[in-house]
Design a protein around this motif. Structure first.
Motif, PDB file in Angstrom:
ATOM      1  N   VAL A   1      29.311 115.921  36.988  1.00  0.00           N
ATOM      2  CA  VAL A   1      28.497 115.535  35.846  1.00  0.00           C
ATOM      3  C   VAL A   1      29.135 114.286  35.255  1.00  0.00           C
ATOM      4  N   SER A   2      28.343 113.202  35.180  1.00  0.00           N
ATOM      5  CA  SER A   2      28.840 111.930  34.655  1.00  0.00           C
ATOM      6  C   SER A   2      27.817 111.332  33.707  1.00  0.00           C
ATOM      7  N   GLU A   3      28.293 110.527  32.759  1.00  0.00           N
ATOM      8  CA  GLU A   3      27.374 109.841  31.860  1.00  0.00           C
ATOM      9  C   GLU A   3      26.374 109.026  32.677  1.00  0.00           C
ATOM     10  N   SER A   4      25.139 108.972  32.220  1.00  0.00           N
ATOM     11  CA  SER A   4      24.082 108.282  32.967  1.00  0.00           C
ATOM     12  C   SER A   4      24.367 106.810  33.192  1.00  0.00           C
ATOM     13  N   ASN A   5      25.117 106.171  32.308  1.00  0.00           N
ATOM     14  CA  ASN A   5      25.391 104.744  32.475  1.00  0.00           C
ATOM     15  C   ASN A   5      26.630 104.478  33.334  1.00  0.00           C
ATOM     16  N   SER A   6      27.202 105.504  33.943  1.00  0.00           N
ATOM     17  CA  SER A   6      28.401 105.356  34.771  1.00  0.00           C
ATOM     18  C   SER A   6      28.014 104.956  36.197  1.00  0.00           C
ATOM     19  N   ASN A   7      28.863 104.159  36.826  1.00  0.00           N
ATOM     20  CA  ASN A   7      28.632 103.734  38.207  1.00  0.00           C
ATOM     21  C   ASN A   7      29.320 104.631  39.226  1.00  0.00           C
ATOM     22  N   SER A   8      30.033 105.663  38.748  1.00  0.00           N
ATOM     23  CA  SER A   8      30.727 106.567  39.663  1.00  0.00           C
ATOM     24  C   SER A   8      30.700 107.978  39.086  1.00  0.00           C
ATOM     25  N   TRP A   9      30.997 108.932  39.945  1.00  0.00           N
ATOM     26  CA  TRP A   9      31.027 110.337  39.514  1.00  0.00           C
ATOM     27  C   TRP A   9      32.393 110.686  38.954  1.00  0.00           C
ATOM     28  N   ASP A  10      32.398 111.469  37.874  1.00  0.00           N
ATOM     29  CA  ASP A  10      33.645 112.005  37.339  1.00  0.00           C
ATOM     30  C   ASP A  10      34.162 113.070  38.304  1.00  0.00           C
ATOM     31  N   GLU A  11      35.263 113.709  37.959  1.00  0.00           N
ATOM     32  CA  GLU A  11      35.862 114.738  38.815  1.00  0.00           C
ATOM     33  C   GLU A  11      34.943 115.942  38.972  1.00  0.00           C
ATOM     34  N   ASP A  12      35.141 116.662  40.058  1.00  0.00           N
ATOM     35  CA  ASP A  12      34.426 117.913  40.322  1.00  0.00           C
ATOM     36  C   ASP A  12      34.733 118.899  39.199  1.00  0.00           C
ATOM     37  N   ILE A  13      33.695 119.403  38.524  1.00  0.00           N
ATOM     38  CA  ILE A  13      33.914 120.301  37.391  1.00  0.00           C
ATOM     39  C   ILE A  13      33.900 121.773  37.766  1.00  0.00           C
ATOM     40  N   LEU A  14      33.567 122.077  39.013  1.00  0.00           N
ATOM     41  CA  LEU A  14      33.440 123.481  39.395  1.00  0.00           C
ATOM     42  C   LEU A  14      34.740 124.244  39.178  1.00  0.00           C
ATOM     43  N   GLY A  15      35.853 123.638  39.555  1.00  0.00           N
ATOM     44  CA  GLY A  15      37.148 124.240  39.254  1.00  0.00           C
ATOM     45  C   GLY A  15      37.480 125.474  40.071  1.00  0.00           C
ATOM     46  N   ARG A  16      36.719 125.727  41.101  1.00  0.00           N
ATOM     47  CA  ARG A  16      37.013 126.847  42.009  1.00  0.00           C
ATOM     48  C   ARG A  16      36.389 126.510  43.345  1.00  0.00           C
ATOM     49  N   ASP A  17      36.583 127.376  44.327  1.00  0.00           N
ATOM     50  CA  ASP A  17      36.125 127.057  45.676  1.00  0.00           C
ATOM     51  C   ASP A  17      34.616 126.945  45.797  1.00  0.00           C
ATOM     52  N   LEU A  18      33.875 127.968  45.371  1.00  0.00           N
ATOM     53  CA  LEU A  18      32.425 127.982  45.557  1.00  0.00           C
ATOM     54  C   LEU A  18      31.704 128.614  44.369  1.00  0.00           C
ATOM     55  N   LEU A  19      30.485 128.152  44.136  1.00  0.00           N
ATOM     56  CA  LEU A  19      29.569 128.825  43.219  1.00  0.00           C
ATOM     57  C   LEU A  19      28.531 129.484  44.125  1.00  0.00           C
ATOM     58  N   GLU A  20      28.704 130.773  44.318  1.00  0.00           N
ATOM     59  CA  GLU A  20      27.848 131.509  45.251  1.00  0.00           C
ATOM     60  C   GLU A  20      26.428 131.655  44.700  1.00  0.00           C
ATOM     61  N   ASN A  21      25.489 131.919  45.593  1.00  0.00           N
ATOM     62  CA  ASN A  21      24.115 132.177  45.190  1.00  0.00           C
ATOM     63  C   ASN A  21      24.084 133.340  44.198  1.00  0.00           C
ATOM     64  N   GLY A  22      23.341 133.170  43.114  1.00  0.00           N
ATOM     65  CA  GLY A  22      23.237 134.206  42.095  1.00  0.00           C
ATOM     66  C   GLY A  22      24.277 134.098  41.000  1.00  0.00           C
ATOM     67  N   GLU A  23      25.295 133.278  41.177  1.00  0.00           N
ATOM     68  CA  GLU A  23      26.335 133.117  40.166  1.00  0.00           C
ATOM     69  C   GLU A  23      25.953 132.028  39.166  1.00  0.00           C
ATOM     70  N   GLU A  24      26.502 132.145  37.960  1.00  0.00           N
ATOM     71  CA  GLU A  24      26.262 131.190  36.888  1.00  0.00           C
ATOM     72  C   GLU A  24      27.580 130.540  36.499  1.00  0.00           C
ATOM     73  N   PHE A  25      27.525 129.271  36.151  1.00  0.00           N
ATOM     74  CA  PHE A  25      28.720 128.509  35.786  1.00  0.00           C
ATOM     75  C   PHE A  25      28.473 127.832  34.440  1.00  0.00           C
ATOM     76  N   GLU A  26      29.398 128.024  33.501  1.00  0.00           N
ATOM     77  CA  GLU A  26      29.290 127.434  32.168  1.00  0.00           C
ATOM     78  C   GLU A  26      29.974 126.069  32.147  1.00  0.00           C
ATOM     79  N   VAL A  27      29.263 125.058  31.643  1.00  0.00           N
ATOM     80  CA  VAL A  27      29.811 123.704  31.518  1.00  0.00           C
ATOM     81  C   VAL A  27      29.999 123.424  30.029  1.00  0.00           C
ATOM     82  N   SER A  28      31.231 123.092  29.639  1.00  0.00           N
ATOM     83  CA  SER A  28      31.541 122.866  28.227  1.00  0.00           C
ATOM     84  C   SER A  28      32.006 121.432  27.990  1.00  0.00           C
TER      85      SER A  28
END
Length: 122
Positions: free
Chosen positions: A44-71
């Protein structure tokens, strides 16, 4: 006695909720993976950015059916953000200009007929 205890619990729960909300950014949202496949990276990066910020998942996988909170930090003022997800097989999907000040949840779905990942907004 039961009524007084219930009211006290309700007040305590309300204070806890308000305390947590005081530190939350207005852009906070959740991602629900209903694609049928695992997600390996979320950016997730600001719309005016030319590159992606770091991976925010913070774990190996977000499996099907799982929910992830972004703060976000409560001091964050930007509302428009871009998001990129990468499946565990390397395929990806990108959304631009998401107004996270008005979005509380993104539900991701993959259409096997079109091969397109969509995001429904709440």
């Amino acid at each position: 006695m039961k009524t007084v205890a219930s009211k006290a619990l309700l007040v305590a729960s309300s204070l806890l909720f308000m305390h947590g909300a005081a530190f939350a950014g207005q852009q906070d949202f959740s991602i629900l993976n209903k694609t049928g496949y695992a997600l390996k990276h979320i950016y997730v990066s600001e719309s005016n950015s030319n590159s992606w910020d770091e991976d925010i998942l913070g774990r190996d996988l977000l499996e099907n059916g799982e929910e992830f909170e972004v703060s976000f930090d409560k001091a964050e003022a930007t509302c428009k953000w871009d998001m990129k997800v990468i499946y565990d097989d390397g395929d990806s999907a990108v959304w631009g200009g998401l107004n996270l000040c008005k979005i509380s949840k993104l539900t991701l779905k993959w259409n096997k007929n079109t091969g397109v990942t969509s995001a429904s907004i709440e």
